[in-house]
Design a protein around this motif. Structure first.
Motif, PDB file in Angstrom:
ATOM      1  N   ASP A 217       0.828  -1.200   0.000  1.00 17.31           N
ATOM      2  CA  ASP A 217       0.000   0.000   0.000  1.00 17.31           C
ATOM      3  C   ASP A 217       0.866   1.256   0.000  1.00 17.31           C
ATOM      4  O   ASP A 217       0.467   2.295  -0.520  1.00 17.31           O
ATOM      5  N   LYS A 218       2.065   1.156   0.586  1.00 20.66           N
ATOM      6  CA  LYS A 218       2.978   2.291   0.726  1.00 20.66           C
ATOM      7  C   LYS A 218       4.383   1.742   0.870  1.00 20.66           C
ATOM      8  O   LYS A 218       4.573   0.634   1.379  1.00 20.66           O
ATOM      9  N   VAL A 219       5.382   2.498   0.439  1.00 17.20           N
ATOM     10  CA  VAL A 219       6.786   2.153   0.685  1.00 17.20           C
ATOM     11  C   VAL A 219       7.383   3.260   1.537  1.00 17.20           C
ATOM     12  O   VAL A 219       7.305   4.441   1.184  1.00 17.20           O
ATOM     13  N   ASN A 220       7.953   2.891   2.670  1.00 21.95           N
ATOM     14  CA  ASN A 220       8.629   3.843   3.539  1.00 21.95           C
ATOM     15  C   ASN A 220      10.121   3.795   3.246  1.00 21.95           C
ATOM     16  O   ASN A 220      10.707   2.711   3.133  1.00 21.95           O
ATOM     17  N   VAL A 221      10.740   4.969   3.143  1.00 27.54           N
ATOM     18  CA  VAL A 221      12.183   5.090   2.942  1.00 27.54           C
ATOM     19  C   VAL A 221      12.722   5.938   4.082  1.00 27.54           C
ATOM     20  O   VAL A 221      12.208   7.026   4.351  1.00 27.54           O
ATOM     21  N   ALA A 222      13.745   5.410   4.786  1.00 32.99           N
ATOM     22  CA  ALA A 222      14.272   6.128   5.941  1.00 32.99           C
ATOM     23  C   ALA A 222      15.744   5.835   6.150  1.00 32.99           C
ATOM     24  O   ALA A 222      16.207   4.730   5.890  1.00 32.99           O
ATOM     25  N   ALA A 223      16.448   6.842   6.644  1.00 31.44           N
ATOM     26  CA  ALA A 223      17.846   6.686   7.056  1.00 31.44           C
ATOM     27  C   ALA A 223      17.937   7.224   8.477  1.00 31.44           C
ATOM     28  O   ALA A 223      18.058   8.427   8.680  1.00 31.44           O
ATOM     29  N   LEU A 224      17.838   6.326   9.456  1.00 34.57           N
ATOM     30  CA  LEU A 224      17.796   6.755  10.852  1.00 34.57           C
ATOM     31  C   LEU A 224      19.175   6.744  11.496  1.00 34.57           C
ATOM     32  O   LEU A 224      19.678   7.771  11.895  1.00 34.57           O
ATOM     33  N   GLY A 225      19.744   5.572  11.653  1.00 35.77           N
ATOM     34  CA  GLY A 225      21.070   5.471  12.238  1.00 35.77           C
ATOM     35  C   GLY A 225      21.126   5.687  13.734  1.00 35.77           C
ATOM     36  O   GLY A 225      22.203   5.952  14.274  1.00 35.77           O
ATOM     37  N   ASN A 226      20.006   5.589  14.433  1.00 37.77           N
ATOM     38  CA  ASN A 226      20.025   5.774  15.886  1.00 37.77           C
ATOM     39  C   ASN A 226      20.686   4.603  16.600  1.00 37.77           C
ATOM     40  O   ASN A 226      21.277   4.784  17.655  1.00 37.77           O
ATOM     41  N   VAL A 227      20.574   3.404  16.059  1.00 40.64           N
ATOM     42  CA  VAL A 227      21.174   2.218  16.671  1.00 40.64           C
ATOM     43  C   VAL A 227      22.458   1.844  15.945  1.00 40.64           C
ATOM     44  O   VAL A 227      23.472   1.586  16.570  1.00 40.64           O
ATOM     45  N   VAL A 228      22.409   1.809  14.625  1.00 41.24           N
ATOM     46  CA  VAL A 228      23.586   1.500  13.798  1.00 41.24           C
ATOM     47  C   VAL A 228      23.989   2.794  13.107  1.00 41.24           C
ATOM     48  O   VAL A 228      23.267   3.303  12.245  1.00 41.24           O
ATOM     49  N   ALA A 229      25.143   3.336  13.473  1.00 36.88           N
ATOM     50  CA  ALA A 229      25.575   4.630  12.939  1.00 36.88           C
ATOM     51  C   ALA A 229      25.979   4.559  11.468  1.00 36.88           C
ATOM     52  O   ALA A 229      25.890   5.561  10.758  1.00 36.88           O
ATOM     53  N   GLN A 230      26.433   3.394  10.989  1.00 35.13           N
ATOM     54  CA  GLN A 230      26.851   3.286   9.591  1.00 35.13           C
ATOM     55  C   GLN A 230      25.695   3.697   8.685  1.00 35.13           C
ATOM     56  O   GLN A 230      24.561   3.240   8.856  1.00 35.13           O
ATOM     57  N   LEU A 231      25.981   4.564   7.716  1.00 33.87           N
ATOM     58  CA  LEU A 231      24.936   5.039   6.815  1.00 33.87           C
ATOM     59  C   LEU A 231      24.270   3.869   6.108  1.00 33.87           C
ATOM     60  O   LEU A 231      24.941   3.044   5.485  1.00 33.87           O
ATOM     61  N   HIS A 232      22.960   3.795   6.245  1.00 33.79           N
ATOM     62  CA  HIS A 232      22.164   2.782   5.562  1.00 33.79           C
ATOM     63  C   HIS A 232      20.751   3.331   5.410  1.00 33.79           C
ATOM     64  O   HIS A 232      20.295   4.148   6.201  1.00 33.79           O
ATOM     65  N   VAL A 233      20.086   2.886   4.339  1.00 37.06           N
ATOM     66  CA  VAL A 233      18.750   3.384   4.017  1.00 37.06           C
ATOM     67  C   VAL A 233      17.785   2.205   3.986  1.00 37.06           C
ATOM     68  O   VAL A 233      18.026   1.213   3.300  1.00 37.06           O
ATOM     69  N   HIS A 234      16.708   2.340   4.737  1.00 32.35           N
ATOM     70  CA  HIS A 234      15.664   1.320   4.800  1.00 32.35           C
ATOM     71  C   HIS A 234      14.627   1.597   3.710  1.00 32.35           C
ATOM     72  O   HIS A 234      14.187   2.740   3.547  1.00 32.35           O
TER      73      HIS A 234
END
Length: 138
Positions: free
Chosen positions: A78-95
């Motif tokens: 229904d929707k795709v969420n895209v996020a780059a949080l890094g609160n737990v894992v600091a290495q840059l990664h995008v969900h």
């Protein structure tokens, strides 16, 4: 790309590799509740999107677009969420997370909701194969 790139062990522990794009390694989050890809730029020492060079930022955005299309083709969410949080894992990664009105977290974020449900091995293998084929065709 640097030869010194190392994937954060926490990402490695929770995911399975799908393959590599020009900049990012693509990982499947091992949680059958949410079809979920993670893109990790193969650059050491990055924690924010703004740490990317302008060229890498443009490549990363295009790879996020591709990953979003792959997630849509895999699961028709229904929707795709895209996020780059890094609160737990600091290495840059995008969900890149497929969301459904029927999923256990809807409409809230997926983080911290219930217990992760790993894919059964046969389902994981089939999903990895299909995702890799979709990326190859993109």
């Amino acid at each position: 790309m640097t030869d010194a790139f190392t994937l954060d062990p926490r990402l490695a522990a929770d995911t399975h590799p799908v393959g590599d794009l020009a900049l990012c390694s693509v990982l499947l989050m091992d949680d059958a509740r949410f079809p979920w890809l993670i893109l990790v730029p193969r650059r050491d020492g990055l924690s924010e999107l703004t740490d990317l060079t302008p060229e890498d930022a443009a490549t990363a955005f295009e790879e996020i677009r591709i990953a979003t299309r792959v997630v849509m083709a895999l699961s028709h969410p229904d929707k795709v969420n895209v996020a780059a949080l890094g609160n737990v894992v600091a290495q840059l990664h995008v969900h890149v997370v497929a969301r459904f009105r029927s999923d256990p977290a809807w409409p809230s974020p997926v983080w911290g909701v219930g217990e992760r449900k790993p894919y059964p091995p046969h389902a994981r293998a089939a999903l990895l194969e299909r995702a890799a084929a979709l990326f190859a065709a993109a």
